[in-house]
Design an enzyme around this catalytic site. Structure first.
Site, PDB file in Angstrom:
ATOM      1  N   ASP A  44     -32.928  32.670 -18.133  1.00  0.00           N
ATOM      2  CA  ASP A  44     -32.932  33.693 -19.184  1.00  0.00           C
ATOM      3  C   ASP A  44     -34.222  34.512 -19.088  1.00  0.00           C
ATOM      4  OD1 ASP A  44     -32.767  35.171 -21.503  1.00  0.00           O
ATOM      5  OD2 ASP A  44     -33.324  33.486 -22.812  1.00  0.00           O
TER       6      ASP A  44
ATOM      7  N   ASN B  12     -34.904  37.394 -20.991  1.00  0.00           N
ATOM      8  CA  ASN B  12     -35.292  38.187 -22.165  1.00  0.00           C
ATOM      9  C   ASN B  12     -35.294  37.402 -23.473  1.00  0.00           C
ATOM     10  OD1 ASN B  12     -32.575  37.888 -22.330  1.00  0.00           O
ATOM     11  ND2 ASN B  12     -32.140  39.990 -22.930  1.00  0.00           N
TER      12      ASN B  12
ATOM     13  N   ASP C  90     -33.107  35.448 -25.135  1.00  0.00           N
ATOM     14  CA  ASP C  90     -32.006  35.325 -26.108  1.00  0.00           C
ATOM     15  C   ASP C  90     -31.227  34.018 -25.922  1.00  0.00           C
ATOM     16  OD1 ASP C  90     -30.698  35.825 -23.769  1.00  0.00           O
ATOM     17  OD2 ASP C  90     -29.508  37.515 -24.512  1.00  0.00           O
TER      18      ASP C  90
ATOM     19  N   ASP D 140     -29.274  35.461 -17.393  1.00  0.00           N
ATOM     20  CA  ASP D 140     -28.898  36.853 -17.144  1.00  0.00           C
ATOM     21  C   ASP D 140     -29.254  37.263 -15.710  1.00  0.00           C
ATOM     22  OD1 ASP D 140     -31.756  37.349 -17.318  1.00  0.00           O
ATOM     23  OD2 ASP D 140     -31.490  37.216 -19.502  1.00  0.00           O
TER      24      ASP D 140
ATOM     25  N   ASP E 236     -17.107  36.725  -8.147  1.00  0.00           N
ATOM     26  CA  ASP E 236     -15.970  35.912  -8.555  1.00  0.00           C
ATOM     27  C   ASP E 236     -14.874  36.871  -9.005  1.00  0.00           C
ATOM     28  OD1 ASP E 236     -14.436  33.711  -9.485  1.00  0.00           O
ATOM     29  OD2 ASP E 236     -16.274  32.646 -10.041  1.00  0.00           O
TER      30      ASP E 236
ATOM     31  N   ASP F  84     -10.524  33.231  -8.138  1.00  0.00           N
ATOM     32  CA  ASP F  84     -10.151  32.253  -9.154  1.00  0.00           C
ATOM     33  C   ASP F  84      -8.647  31.950  -9.126  1.00  0.00           C
ATOM     34  OD1 ASP F  84     -11.261  30.855 -11.568  1.00  0.00           O
ATOM     35  OD2 ASP F  84      -9.709  32.012 -12.588  1.00  0.00           O
TER      36      ASP F  84
ATOM     37  N   GLU G 115      -9.782  29.721  -4.811  1.00  0.00           N
ATOM     38  CA  GLU G 115      -9.704  28.467  -5.561  1.00  0.00           C
ATOM     39  C   GLU G 115      -8.226  28.104  -5.675  1.00  0.00           C
ATOM     40  OE1 GLU G 115     -10.846  26.416  -9.834  1.00  0.00           O
ATOM     41  OE2 GLU G 115      -9.895  28.364  -9.725  1.00  0.00           O
TER      42      GLU G 115
ATOM     43  N   HIS H 282     -18.833  24.533 -11.636  1.00  0.00           N
ATOM     44  CA  HIS H 282     -18.948  24.692 -13.093  1.00  0.00           C
ATOM     45  C   HIS H 282     -17.795  24.069 -13.864  1.00  0.00           C
ATOM     46  CE1 HIS H 282     -16.227  27.708 -11.704  1.00  0.00           C
ATOM     47  NE2 HIS H 282     -15.876  27.985 -12.947  1.00  0.00           N
ATOM     48  N   ASP H 283     -16.793  23.558 -13.170  1.00  0.00           N
ATOM     49  CA  ASP H 283     -15.646  22.931 -13.840  1.00  0.00           C
ATOM     50  C   ASP H 283     -15.647  21.414 -13.707  1.00  0.00           C
ATOM     51  OD1 ASP H 283     -14.528  25.430 -14.437  1.00  0.00           O
ATOM     52  OD2 ASP H 283     -13.352  25.476 -12.584  1.00  0.00           O
TER      53      ASP H 283
HETATM   54  O1  ISL Z   1      -6.447  22.072 -14.422  1.00  0.00           O
HETATM   55  C1  ISL Z   1      -6.970  22.179 -13.351  1.00  0.00           C
HETATM   56  C2  ISL Z   1      -6.396  21.636 -12.106  1.00  0.00           C
HETATM   57  O2  ISL Z   1      -5.169  21.063 -12.324  1.00  0.00           O
HETATM   58  C3  ISL Z   1      -8.213  22.879 -13.285  1.00  0.00           C
HETATM   59  O3  ISL Z   1      -8.928  22.423 -12.207  1.00  0.00           O
HETATM   60  C4  ISL Z   1      -8.031  24.381 -13.196  1.00  0.00           C
HETATM   61  O4  ISL Z   1      -7.104  24.739 -12.264  1.00  0.00           O
HETATM   62  C5  ISL Z   1      -9.283  24.995 -12.826  1.00  0.00           C
HETATM   63  O5  ISL Z   1     -10.177  24.604 -13.812  1.00  0.00           O
HETATM   64  C6  ISL Z   1      -9.203  26.514 -12.751  1.00  0.00           C
HETATM   65  O6  ISL Z   1     -10.503  26.987 -12.820  1.00  0.00           O
HETATM   66  C7  ISL Z   1     -10.787  28.329 -12.774  1.00  0.00           C
HETATM   67  O7  ISL Z   1      -9.989  29.123 -13.625  1.00  0.00           O
HETATM   68  C8  ISL Z   1     -10.155  28.914 -15.018  1.00  0.00           C
HETATM   69  C9  ISL Z   1     -11.607  28.855 -15.459  1.00  0.00           C
HETATM   70  O8  ISL Z   1     -11.676  28.329 -16.754  1.00  0.00           O
HETATM   71  C10 ISL Z   1     -12.443  28.009 -14.530  1.00  0.00           C
HETATM   72  O9  ISL Z   1     -13.788  28.031 -14.937  1.00  0.00           O
HETATM   73  C11 ISL Z   1     -12.235  28.530 -13.159  1.00  0.00           C
HETATM   74  O10 ISL Z   1     -13.060  27.925 -12.201  1.00  0.00           O
HETATM   75  C12 ISL Z   1      -9.478  30.064 -15.693  1.00  0.00           C
HETATM   76  O11 ISL Z   1      -9.984  31.279 -15.198  1.00  0.00           O
HETATM   77 CA    CA Z   2     -30.919  36.561 -21.571  1.00  0.00          CA
END
Ligand code: ISL
Ligand code: CA
Length: 556
Positions: free
Chosen positions: A20, A22, A24, A28, A97, A199, A254, A326-327
């Site tokens: 971050d 700034n 908040d 960023d 992305d 994605d 993905e 991140h998931d």
């Molecule tokens: O449910 C899943 C697999 O069976 C999850 O892995 C899902 O497919 C996956 O999380 C999809 O992720 C991506 O698209 C999502 C978003 O929330 C995630 O952050 C992103 O990486 C919707 O855009």
């Molecule tokens: Ca910020």
């Protein structure tokens, strides 16, 4: 077209949690710019930014309302253009992305589409009438809980959203939608970006008629009706021919639910679709169906899957190599040991990622050994997916304790706590209270502590990235597994015309004796990597320590 991405190490940034600038409490783009030297010092080649576009943030930027502008919290388009230049000046590349299975429900297309049934944008999305008895069009369950259908009062129809109601799915059958996607890609390519992470790109083609999953009671995932659907390859090939193939870029799709056979259809050179995909088989060994149905994972199953992909993809097509993003939970908490063997196991996982065939991805903080977090109360969590499960499972009678354990084990916020830069307040991430609390272990687990320490996880990553660069056999060598039946150990030989490289990984806290097979001649091979500071092996009968990893290198 060059294949620079086969030699690259890619670093994923989750901008909200990186830095971050700034005050908040939200990471960023200028914050990322400040940390480019850190990334350059790690030795990575490419930065993948999770979405930075305009978004109401129902799903932290994976719900986009303007693909050609930056969300205010992250900065401006000018900031982004400067970041692209700065990244290039430092000899690195950048991936955006591209989230185009769905938009935000606040995207102007959707606002128009829902305004009337005969609006020209109506067909950009997927609509269905209620069944004659007034019920839902089908029984598919959204990934974020509840039905995939949201009723639109004004026009009396439902729209489809595989993720949250704020993420309506685009209708790729409509050529205008495909044209829009190409224009968005061109917009960013013309700004100089070096490719895209795409994605859930294998969700874009739905089976016509959107049939219910047969034989199910209640809502269930309709995966078979939209993952790897009938026209997905046609659409990706079209995108590739009209846009991607005209630039020296890479694409990574993905793609949950792909086998190597299916992946080949996306990534083989002669298909003209994508450079590589993220497969989920190894990452899903601890779940039964959806991500909240947990089962213990076994090392044997896990390494078996990795081997299978190593053997299947690489001579033709290309693999991506990753353990977290991140998931997903933090890799060291999930596949290593984030307590007693944090150091050893984080380094062991790094040894694997940097010696397999494919392009390795490092997720922010993984290079420090950042761990999962356990906040006391659900109110400390932000993720739409965890909150959806918490509510849904609550209604089903699951106890608070059990729901919290699921969030701790599998929730996405563990990967999203702010980057731990130093031991000052808020981990040096921000002067303000961060949007998501920091992991309390930042006081000792942070970049500042690790950067100058030769024995740190950070230094190990740095060395492994440099090591990988020195040994082309890691990129082009064959893969042969050893000790396939061993239930703690993963070991393999990489080999090309010049070199042989043998990697040994102990995935357990158990110590044991190992006899190396005869074709691994310890006397003629050098021990070039050891995560426990070994100088040599001293013979072919060795004591393997908890979470130990090493790499031997020999000439052919
Ligand atoms: O449910 C899943 C697999 O069976 C999850 O892995 C899902 O497919 C996956 O999380 C999809 O992720 C991506 O698209 C999502 C978003 O929330 C995630 O952050 C992103 O990486 C919707 O855009
Ligand atoms: Ca910020």
């Amino acid at each position: 077209m060059s294949e620079w991405w086969k030699n690259a190490v890619i670093y994923q940034i989750y901008p909200r949690s990186f830095m971050d600038s700034n005050g908040d409490g939200i990471g960023d783009i200028p914050g990322i710019e400040k940390k480019l030297d850190y990334l350059a010092s790690l030795g990575i080649d490419v930065i993948w930014l999770s979405p930075v576009y305009k978004s109401p943030n129902v799903d932290n930027g994976y719900d986009i309302s303007d693909y050609r502008d930056i969300q205010d919290e992250f900065g401006t388009l000018a900031d982004m253009e400067r970041l692209i230049d700065k990244i290039h000046e430092k000899g690195m590349k950048i991936l955006m992305d591209l989230v185009v299975n769905h938009t935000s429900d606040q995207h102007p297309w959707f606002i128009e589409a829902r305004s009337s049934k005969d609006n020209p944008k109506r067909d950009y999305y997927i609509w269905a009438d209620p069944k004659p008895d007034g019920s839902l069009p089908n029984n598919w369950e959204s990934h974020f809980s509840g039905s995939v259908w949201q009723f639109d009062e004004k026009t009396g129809q439902y729209y489809l959203h595989i993720f949250s109601a704020g993420q309506p799915d685009l209708n790729w059958e409509n050529p205008s939608v495909r044209k829009e996607v190409k224009d968005i890609a061109l917009f960013w390519l013309d700004k100089g970006v070096d490719g895209f992470r795409m994605d859930v790109i294998n969700f874009i083609s739905k089976v016509p008629g959107l049939p219910s999953v047969p034989g199910a009671t209640g809502l269930v995932r309709g995966n078979m009706f939209y993952m790897n659907g009938p026209k997905v390859h046609e659409y990706l090939h079209e995108l590739n021919q009209d846009v991607f193939s005209k630039y020296d870029i890479m694409t990574v799709g993905e793609t949950p639910s792909v086998t190597p056979e299916i992946a080949h259809q996306y990534v083989d050179e002669d298909r003209g679709e994508l450079s590589m995909v993220f497969q989920f088989e190894h990452i899903n060994t601890d779940i039964k169906g959806t991500r909240w149905q947990i089962k213990p994972w076994s090392i044997k199953e896990f390494k078996g899957i990795i081997s299978k992909w190593q053997k299947a993809i690489g001579d033709k097509g290309w693999n991506s190599i990753y353990l977290s993003n991140h998931d997903q939970p933090r890799s060291v908490s999930r596949y290593g040991n984030d307590d007693k063997y944090l150091l050893e196991s984080a380094k062991m996982l790094c040894t694997m990622n940097m010696t397999l065939r494919g392009t390795p991805y490092v997720y922010q903080g993984e290079e420090l050994g950042m761990t999962n977090v356990r906040f006391d109360d659900i109110s400390s969590y932000q993720d739409v997916e965890s909150l959806g499960m918490y509510e849904d499972y609550g209604k089903k009678g699951v106890s608070v304790h059990d729901r919290m354990e699921l969030v701790y084990y599998r929730g996405r916020d563990s990967a999203r706590t702010p980057m731990q830069w130093d031991s000052s307040e808020n981990a040096g991430f921000s002067h303000a209270r961060p949007w998501l609390a920091v992991n309390p272990n930042y006081t000792w687990l942070n970049a500042e502590n690790e950067m100058d320490n030769p024995d740190s996880i950070f230094s190990f990553y740095k060395n492994m990235i440099a090591f990988r660069r020195k040994h082309p056999v890691i990129i082009d060598g064959s893969f042969k597994e050893y000790f396939e039946d061993h239930d703690r150990l993963f070991a393999y030989m990489r080999e090309n015309d010049d070199e042989r490289l043998f990697t040994m990984l102990n995935f357990s806290a158990t110590q044991f004796t190992l006899i190396l097979p005869e074709d691994i001649d310890v006397s003629s091979m050098n021990l070039e990597v050891s995560n426990i500071g070994r100088k040599d092996l001293g013979g072919n009968i060795i004591t393997v320590y908890p979470y130990e990893s090493f790499v031997l290198v020999g000439k052919k």
